[in-house]
Design a protein around this motif. Structure first.
Motif, short mmCIF file in Angstrom:
data_model
loop_
_atom_site.label_atom_id
_atom_site.label_comp_id
_atom_site.label_asym_id
_atom_site.label_seq_id
_atom_site.Cartn_x
_atom_site.Cartn_y
_atom_site.Cartn_z
N GLY A 16 37.03 33.41 38.38
CA GLY A 16 36.45 32.08 38.60
C GLY A 16 35.25 31.83 37.70
N ARG A 17 34.46 32.88 37.48
CA ARG A 17 33.32 32.74 36.57
C ARG A 17 33.79 32.41 35.16
NH1 ARG A 17 29.74 38.03 37.31
NH2 ARG A 17 28.83 37.19 35.41
N ILE A 18 34.90 33.02 34.76
CA ILE A 18 35.43 32.76 33.41
C ILE A 18 35.98 31.34 33.34
CG2 ILE A 18 37.24 33.44 31.79
CD1 ILE A 18 36.80 36.32 32.84
N GLU A 19 36.67 30.90 34.39
CA GLU A 19 37.21 29.55 34.42
C GLU A 19 36.11 28.50 34.40
OE1 GLU A 19 39.82 29.07 37.73
OE2 GLU A 19 41.33 30.44 36.90
N ASN A 20 34.93 28.84 34.93
CA ASN A 20 33.82 27.90 34.94
C ASN A 20 33.08 27.85 33.61
OD1 ASN A 20 34.31 27.10 37.55
ND2 ASN A 20 32.96 28.63 38.43
N GLY A 21 33.58 28.56 32.60
CA GLY A 21 33.02 28.44 31.27
C GLY A 21 32.22 29.62 30.79
N GLU A 22 32.05 30.62 31.61
CA GLU A 22 31.30 31.80 31.18
C GLU A 22 32.20 32.63 30.25
OE1 GLU A 22 28.57 35.22 33.35
OE2 GLU A 22 29.34 33.53 34.51
N ALA A 23 31.61 33.18 29.21
CA ALA A 23 32.37 33.95 28.23
C ALA A 23 32.85 35.27 28.82
CB ALA A 23 31.53 34.21 27.00
N ILE A 24 34.04 35.69 28.38
CA ILE A 24 34.60 36.96 28.86
C ILE A 24 33.67 38.12 28.52
CG2 ILE A 24 36.50 38.61 28.58
CD1 ILE A 24 38.40 36.28 28.33
N ALA A 25 33.08 38.08 27.32
CA ALA A 25 32.18 39.16 26.90
C ALA A 25 30.96 39.24 27.82
CB ALA A 25 31.74 38.93 25.46
N ALA A 26 30.41 38.09 28.21
CA ALA A 26 29.24 38.08 29.09
C ALA A 26 29.60 38.60 30.49
CB ALA A 26 28.67 36.67 29.19
N ARG A 29 30.06 42.40 30.32
CA ARG A 29 28.79 43.14 30.29
C ARG A 29 28.12 43.14 31.64
NH1 ARG A 29 28.19 40.67 25.28
NH2 ARG A 29 26.99 38.97 26.22
N SER A 30 28.11 41.99 32.31
CA SER A 30 27.37 41.90 33.58
C SER A 30 28.06 42.67 34.71
CB SER A 30 27.17 40.44 33.98
OG SER A 30 28.40 39.84 34.28
N THR A 31 29.38 42.76 34.66
CA THR A 31 30.10 43.44 35.74
C THR A 31 30.43 44.89 35.42
OG1 THR A 31 32.22 42.66 34.89
CG2 THR A 31 31.15 41.33 36.59
N GLY A 32 30.38 45.25 34.14
CA GLY A 32 30.72 46.61 33.75
C GLY A 32 32.22 46.86 33.69
N ILE A 33 32.97 45.79 33.54
CA ILE A 33 34.43 45.88 33.47
C ILE A 33 34.84 45.55 32.04
CG2 ILE A 33 36.58 44.92 34.36
CD1 ILE A 33 34.99 44.20 36.90
N SER A 34 35.79 46.30 31.52
CA SER A 34 36.20 46.10 30.13
C SER A 34 36.88 44.75 29.94
CB SER A 34 37.14 47.21 29.67
OG SER A 34 38.40 47.07 30.29
N ARG A 35 36.81 44.25 28.72
CA ARG A 35 37.44 42.97 28.40
C ARG A 35 38.95 43.04 28.61
NH1 ARG A 35 34.49 41.53 22.68
NH2 ARG A 35 32.39 41.85 23.45
N LYS A 36 39.53 44.15 28.23
CA LYS A 36 40.98 44.32 28.37
C LYS A 36 41.40 44.22 29.84
CE LYS A 36 45.11 45.21 26.95
NZ LYS A 36 45.91 44.16 26.36
N THR A 37 40.61 44.83 30.72
CA THR A 37 40.90 44.77 32.15
C THR A 37 40.83 43.33 32.64
OG1 THR A 37 40.06 46.99 32.50
CG2 THR A 37 40.20 45.58 34.43
N ILE A 38 39.80 42.61 32.22
CA ILE A 38 39.65 41.22 32.63
C ILE A 38 40.82 40.39 32.11
CG2 ILE A 38 38.23 39.15 32.38
CD1 ILE A 38 35.78 40.99 32.48
N GLN A 39 41.24 40.65 30.88
CA GLN A 39 42.37 39.92 30.32
C GLN A 39 43.66 40.24 31.08
OE1 GLN A 39 42.15 41.05 26.22
NE2 GLN A 39 40.65 39.44 25.71
#
Length: 89
Positions: A16-26, A29-39
């Motif tokens: 939801g944070r990503i859908e609201n416009g926050e960058a995946i990279a940010a 970093r803030s959650t400590g989860i890799s970009r690949k996992t988020i994708q």
């Protein structure tokens, strides 16, 4: 180091944070989860219901299970009463 499991609600919150416009990279970093996992989550959960829908679905499943148990108990009581009434004294 073992894998950390995240709840479905937490995953949907992060997405939801990503859908609201926050960058995946940010978010990564803030959650400590890799970009690949988020994708991967994004690909998997984009077809899933929203957090409120998931909570509501869980509540309905719990209520359904409770009602099924109640019906089974009543059917058992009914069968026992029929047995008692059907016997000749």
């Amino acid at each position: 180091m073992g894998k950390e499991r995240h709840s479905e609600e937490k995953i949907l919150e992060i997405l939801g944070r990503i859908e609201n416009g926050e960058a995946i990279a940010a978010v990564s970093r803030s959650t400590g989860i890799s970009r690949k996992t988020i994708q991967n989550w994004k690909a998997t959960y984009s077809r899933q219901p929203k957090s409120d829908d998931a909570k509501r679905l869980k509540q309905l499943e719990d209520e359904n299970a409770r009602l099924k148990k109640l019906v089974a108990d009543l059917a058992l009581d009914n069968a026992m009463l029929k047995d008692v009434v059907g016997k000749k004294w």
